[in-house]
Design a protein around this motif. Structure first.
Motif, PDB file in Angstrom:
ATOM      1  N   ILE A  86      97.855  21.420  87.812  1.00 31.17           N
ATOM      2  CA  ILE A  86      96.794  22.304  87.330  1.00 31.17           C
ATOM      3  C   ILE A  86      95.602  21.464  86.869  1.00 31.17           C
ATOM      4  O   ILE A  86      95.772  20.348  86.373  1.00 31.17           O
ATOM      5  CB  ILE A  86      97.340  23.175  86.165  1.00 31.17           C
ATOM      6  CG1 ILE A  86      96.520  24.440  85.993  1.00 31.17           C
ATOM      7  CG2 ILE A  86      97.430  22.411  84.869  1.00 31.17           C
ATOM      8  CD1 ILE A  86      97.194  25.467  85.096  1.00 31.17           C
ATOM      9  N   ALA A  87      94.402  21.988  87.074  1.00 36.89           N
ATOM     10  CA  ALA A  87      93.182  21.341  86.587  1.00 36.89           C
ATOM     11  C   ALA A  87      92.437  22.340  85.705  1.00 36.89           C
ATOM     12  O   ALA A  87      92.189  23.471  86.116  1.00 36.89           O
ATOM     13  CB  ALA A  87      92.298  20.904  87.751  1.00 36.89           C
ATOM     14  N   ILE A  88      92.123  21.923  84.490  1.00 33.91           N
ATOM     15  CA  ILE A  88      91.466  22.813  83.518  1.00 33.91           C
ATOM     16  C   ILE A  88      90.074  22.271  83.226  1.00 33.91           C
ATOM     17  O   ILE A  88      89.929  21.191  82.643  1.00 33.91           O
ATOM     18  CB  ILE A  88      92.265  22.876  82.193  1.00 33.91           C
ATOM     19  CG1 ILE A  88      93.720  23.264  82.447  1.00 33.91           C
ATOM     20  CG2 ILE A  88      91.601  23.819  81.204  1.00 33.91           C
ATOM     21  CD1 ILE A  88      94.646  22.973  81.270  1.00 33.91           C
ATOM     22  N   ALA A  89      89.038  22.988  83.660  1.00 33.56           N
ATOM     23  CA  ALA A  89      87.664  22.611  83.307  1.00 33.56           C
ATOM     24  C   ALA A  89      87.256  23.429  82.094  1.00 33.56           C
ATOM     25  O   ALA A  89      87.645  24.593  81.963  1.00 33.56           O
ATOM     26  CB  ALA A  89      86.730  22.885  84.476  1.00 33.56           C
ATOM     27  N   GLN A  90      86.474  22.831  81.200  1.00 31.14           N
ATOM     28  CA  GLN A  90      86.129  23.565  79.987  1.00 31.14           C
ATOM     29  C   GLN A  90      84.811  23.124  79.360  1.00 31.14           C
ATOM     30  O   GLN A  90      84.302  22.044  79.637  1.00 31.14           O
ATOM     31  CB  GLN A  90      87.255  23.426  78.960  1.00 31.14           C
ATOM     32  CG  GLN A  90      87.521  22.004  78.480  1.00 31.14           C
ATOM     33  CD  GLN A  90      88.727  21.959  77.552  1.00 31.14           C
ATOM     34  OE1 GLN A  90      89.857  21.843  78.009  1.00 31.14           O
ATOM     35  NE2 GLN A  90      88.478  22.037  76.251  1.00 31.14           N
ATOM     36  N   ARG A  91      84.270  24.011  78.531  1.00 27.52           N
ATOM     37  CA  ARG A  91      83.114  23.743  77.672  1.00 27.52           C
ATOM     38  C   ARG A  91      83.393  24.423  76.339  1.00 27.52           C
ATOM     39  O   ARG A  91      84.268  25.281  76.239  1.00 27.52           O
ATOM     40  CB  ARG A  91      81.824  24.335  78.250  1.00 27.52           C
ATOM     41  CG  ARG A  91      81.436  23.853  79.628  1.00 27.52           C
ATOM     42  CD  ARG A  91      80.900  22.426  79.633  1.00 27.52           C
ATOM     43  NE  ARG A  91      80.365  22.093  80.947  1.00 27.52           N
ATOM     44  CZ  ARG A  91      81.089  21.677  81.982  1.00 27.52           C
ATOM     45  NH1 ARG A  91      82.413  21.597  81.863  1.00 27.52           N
ATOM     46  NH2 ARG A  91      80.517  21.382  83.133  1.00 27.52           N
ATOM     47  N   LEU A  92      82.636  24.065  75.313  1.00 24.90           N
ATOM     48  CA  LEU A  92      82.750  24.726  74.021  1.00 24.90           C
ATOM     49  C   LEU A  92      81.493  25.525  73.738  1.00 24.90           C
ATOM     50  O   LEU A  92      80.377  25.031  73.921  1.00 24.90           O
ATOM     51  CB  LEU A  92      82.954  23.690  72.899  1.00 24.90           C
ATOM     52  CG  LEU A  92      84.307  22.972  72.874  1.00 24.90           C
ATOM     53  CD1 LEU A  92      84.314  21.896  71.795  1.00 24.90           C
ATOM     54  CD2 LEU A  92      85.446  23.944  72.649  1.00 24.90           C
TER      55      LEU A  92
END
Length: 563
Positions: free
Chosen positions: A435-441
């Motif tokens: 799995i690949a999790i891309a994120q921002r806050l």
């Protein structure tokens, strides 16, 4: 008589919040570790703090209160002296014709209830609040002190005239006030920047830098010297970058670790201090902001005994927080977990954490090689930044280990071609990455001053310039009179309209079709299109969903997803 712990477990079983096997596991842990059931539930991320609080309040026959969502008037707060509030874990948060509402961690404490009733001559209405919520809210006692911050600094500046040494009281007071004030304002970083005429102090709060105070330029070197002494740095070195760490005791008695970085600029040395509060080291996967479907994908990935879980995004996007939350779930006595990090931000009991040290040639690659020989079940690599580390990590996943790491890419789909660029063979990427999790806050709307408004022309123009017509239509953003949430600004959020942050995510699961695309070296756009076709929610969509839920603003989502 059944104790509170057993009542809590029986209630959880009755409601059906946890399966029988989980409840039995908690009973065994309670006996083995001698911890309260509520502590185990929170440490193992089995229930949220609110869920546990509401159940305990129900058992005790009182109402539950979340103090973090309350603005406590100063006169009401002062009903209970601070020393009593800290010792008894209580806070007066409301006063009306019914009486004084008292948040308590132990509402069965009749002695303290009687004490407050005698003191006020009013009826006391007990509420249950969690220990963490009460401790966090005790900072409200310092609101008056915060208002006097400028006074503290100005008095210290006046007293510092003619001072020659960094250990003298006025300089000590300035540095202490900056750290204390930074903590009280939820700052993650404190910047001390030299200019020609003055030194500017800025705080990063919820991801955004704010100017706080200007200090006379002649005090700059003494302040830097004081910080160097505290962080055990070389005080006579002014031409090279230095890193260090200090531990600061807050007025509440709590200790805060501070990571210090000092670099030489043309105008003098700049200091950046990262505030690492111990209590902030506990993470819950449930509370990070994953949508229900994405959370299922992540839980599916971490339940596998081997493979790679990758978190991606720019610096400061919360990647390490996501990996730490996963480690909290995986951290069990029967498994061996090792990490190689730069830096180790928080100590996790039961996890073997290694700090990267270039001076001793302890790099990510060399540390990872050593970890593989330590009989690990789970490995966390702070960052995959070169071909050597990437190949060792992938091979570790291939040989039966669960590997967690971060990598710098703009979105989830680009993660896979990035590994290929690092020289990892396509078949290995396809067979190891789970799995690949891309994120921002994004900043969360302050719950105390949240309200709604119609989209104005400026915001509509911004939406049209950044979002596709399909997305605008999907979320009804072109609808006339469309209302969205925002924060008006209040004392609780320092008039910003925001308090705290939450993640927006893009979770790409490695399906058979995407594996074949990786093997055939498809580009990131093709992989992304296929993932969306298979149900992947993009970061922008995730953010817009949270906008409609009233968690954040559309301006925040557009700000952090702008390319």
């Amino acid at each position: 008589m059944i104790d509170l712990d057993e009542k809590l477990l029986l209630k959880i079983k009755e409601i059906g919040l946890l399966p029988e096997e989980k409840i039995e596991m908690i009973r065994k842990l309670r006996q083995k570790e001698k911890k309260p059931v509520k502590t185990i539930l929170l440490e193992k991320n089995l229930l949220s703090e609110r869920e546990v609080g509401e159940i305990i309040a129900d058992i005790l026959g009182v109402k539950f209160v979340q103090l973090s969502r309350k603005k406590i008037p100063e006169d009401v707060l002062r009903i209970v002296p601070e020393v009593v509030a800290r010792k008894q874990l209580i806070i007066a948060f409301q006063r009306d014709k019914e009486g004084v509402s008292l948040a308590m961690n132990d509402p069965t404490n009749l002695e303290i209830i009687e004490f407050i009733q005698k003191k006020t001559g009013e009826k006391v209405i007990p509420y249950y609040a969690t220990e963490k919520d009460i401790i966090d809210s005790l900072s409200a006692y310092h609101r008056g002190a915060l208002k006097g911050f400028d006074k503290i600094i100005s008095e210290s500046i006046v007293a510092a005239k003619g001072v020659q040494r960094a250990e003298e009281a006025p300089i000590v007071r300035i540095v202490d006030a900056l750290l204390e004030y930074g903590y009280q304002n939820r700052a993650s970083d404190i910047h001390i920047e030299p200019y020609n005429e003055f030194t500017l102090v800025r705080f990063r709060i919820d991801g955004v830098l704010h100017d706080i105070v200007k200090i006379p330029r002649e005090l700059h070197d003494l302040i830097v010297m004081r910080i160097k002494i505290l962080a055990k740095m070389k005080t006579d070195e002014h031409r090279m970058a230095q890193d260090g760490k200090l531990r600061f005791k807050l007025s509440s008695g709590e200790r805060m670790d501070v990571r210090v970085s000092i670099v030489p600029l043309v105008r003098g040395e700049k200091v950046v201090m990262r505030l690492l509060l111990e209590k902030a080291g506990r993470y819950s996967l449930k509370n990070l902001g994953f949508l229900k479907n994405d959370l299922k994908k992540v839980k599916r990935a971490i339940s596998k005994p081997w493979g790679m879980i990758l978190a991606t995004g720019p610096t400061g996007s919360g990647k390490t927080t996501t990996l730490y939350s996963i480690l909290e779930i995986l951290n069990r006595r029967e498994v061996n977990i090792s990490t190689i990090e730069d830096p180790v931000e928080y100590d996790i009991e039961g996890v073997n954490q290694i700090q990267v040290n270039p001076k001793t040639n302890l790099t990510f690659a060399n540390g990872l090689r050593a970890i593989v020989r330590q009989d690990p079940d789970i490995i966390m690599v702070g960052e995959i930044r070169d071909e050597e580390t990437a190949k060792i990590a992938v091979n570790a996943a291939m040989t039966g280990h669960l590997v967690l790491s971060t990598i710098h890419t703009n979105d989830a789909a680009t993660t896979l071609p990035r590994l290929l660029q690092m020289g990892v063979p396509p078949f290995l990427v396809a067979s190891t990455v789970t799995i690949a999790i891309a994120q921002r806050l994004v900043r969360k709307i302050c719950p105390n001053c949240i309200t709604s408004k119609e989209l104005d022309e400026k915001t509509i123009s911004l939406i049209k310039s950044q979002l596709s017509p399909d997305l605008i239509k999907k979320f009804d953003l072109d609808k006339k009179g469309k209302r969205v949430y925002y924060g008006k600004g209040c004392e609780l959020c320092q008039q910003t309209g925001y308090k705290g942050r939450i993640g927006i995510f893009e979770v790409l699961e490695m399906t058979e079709e995407i594996k074949n695309m990786v093997i055939n070296r498809a580009n990131s756009d093709q992989i992304k299109a296929k993932a969306i076709e298979q149900g992947m929610t993009t970061m922008v969509e995730d953010g817009l969903t949270k906008v409609l839920q009233g968690l954040t603003t559309i301006e925040e989502v557009l700000r952090v997803t702008r390319e």
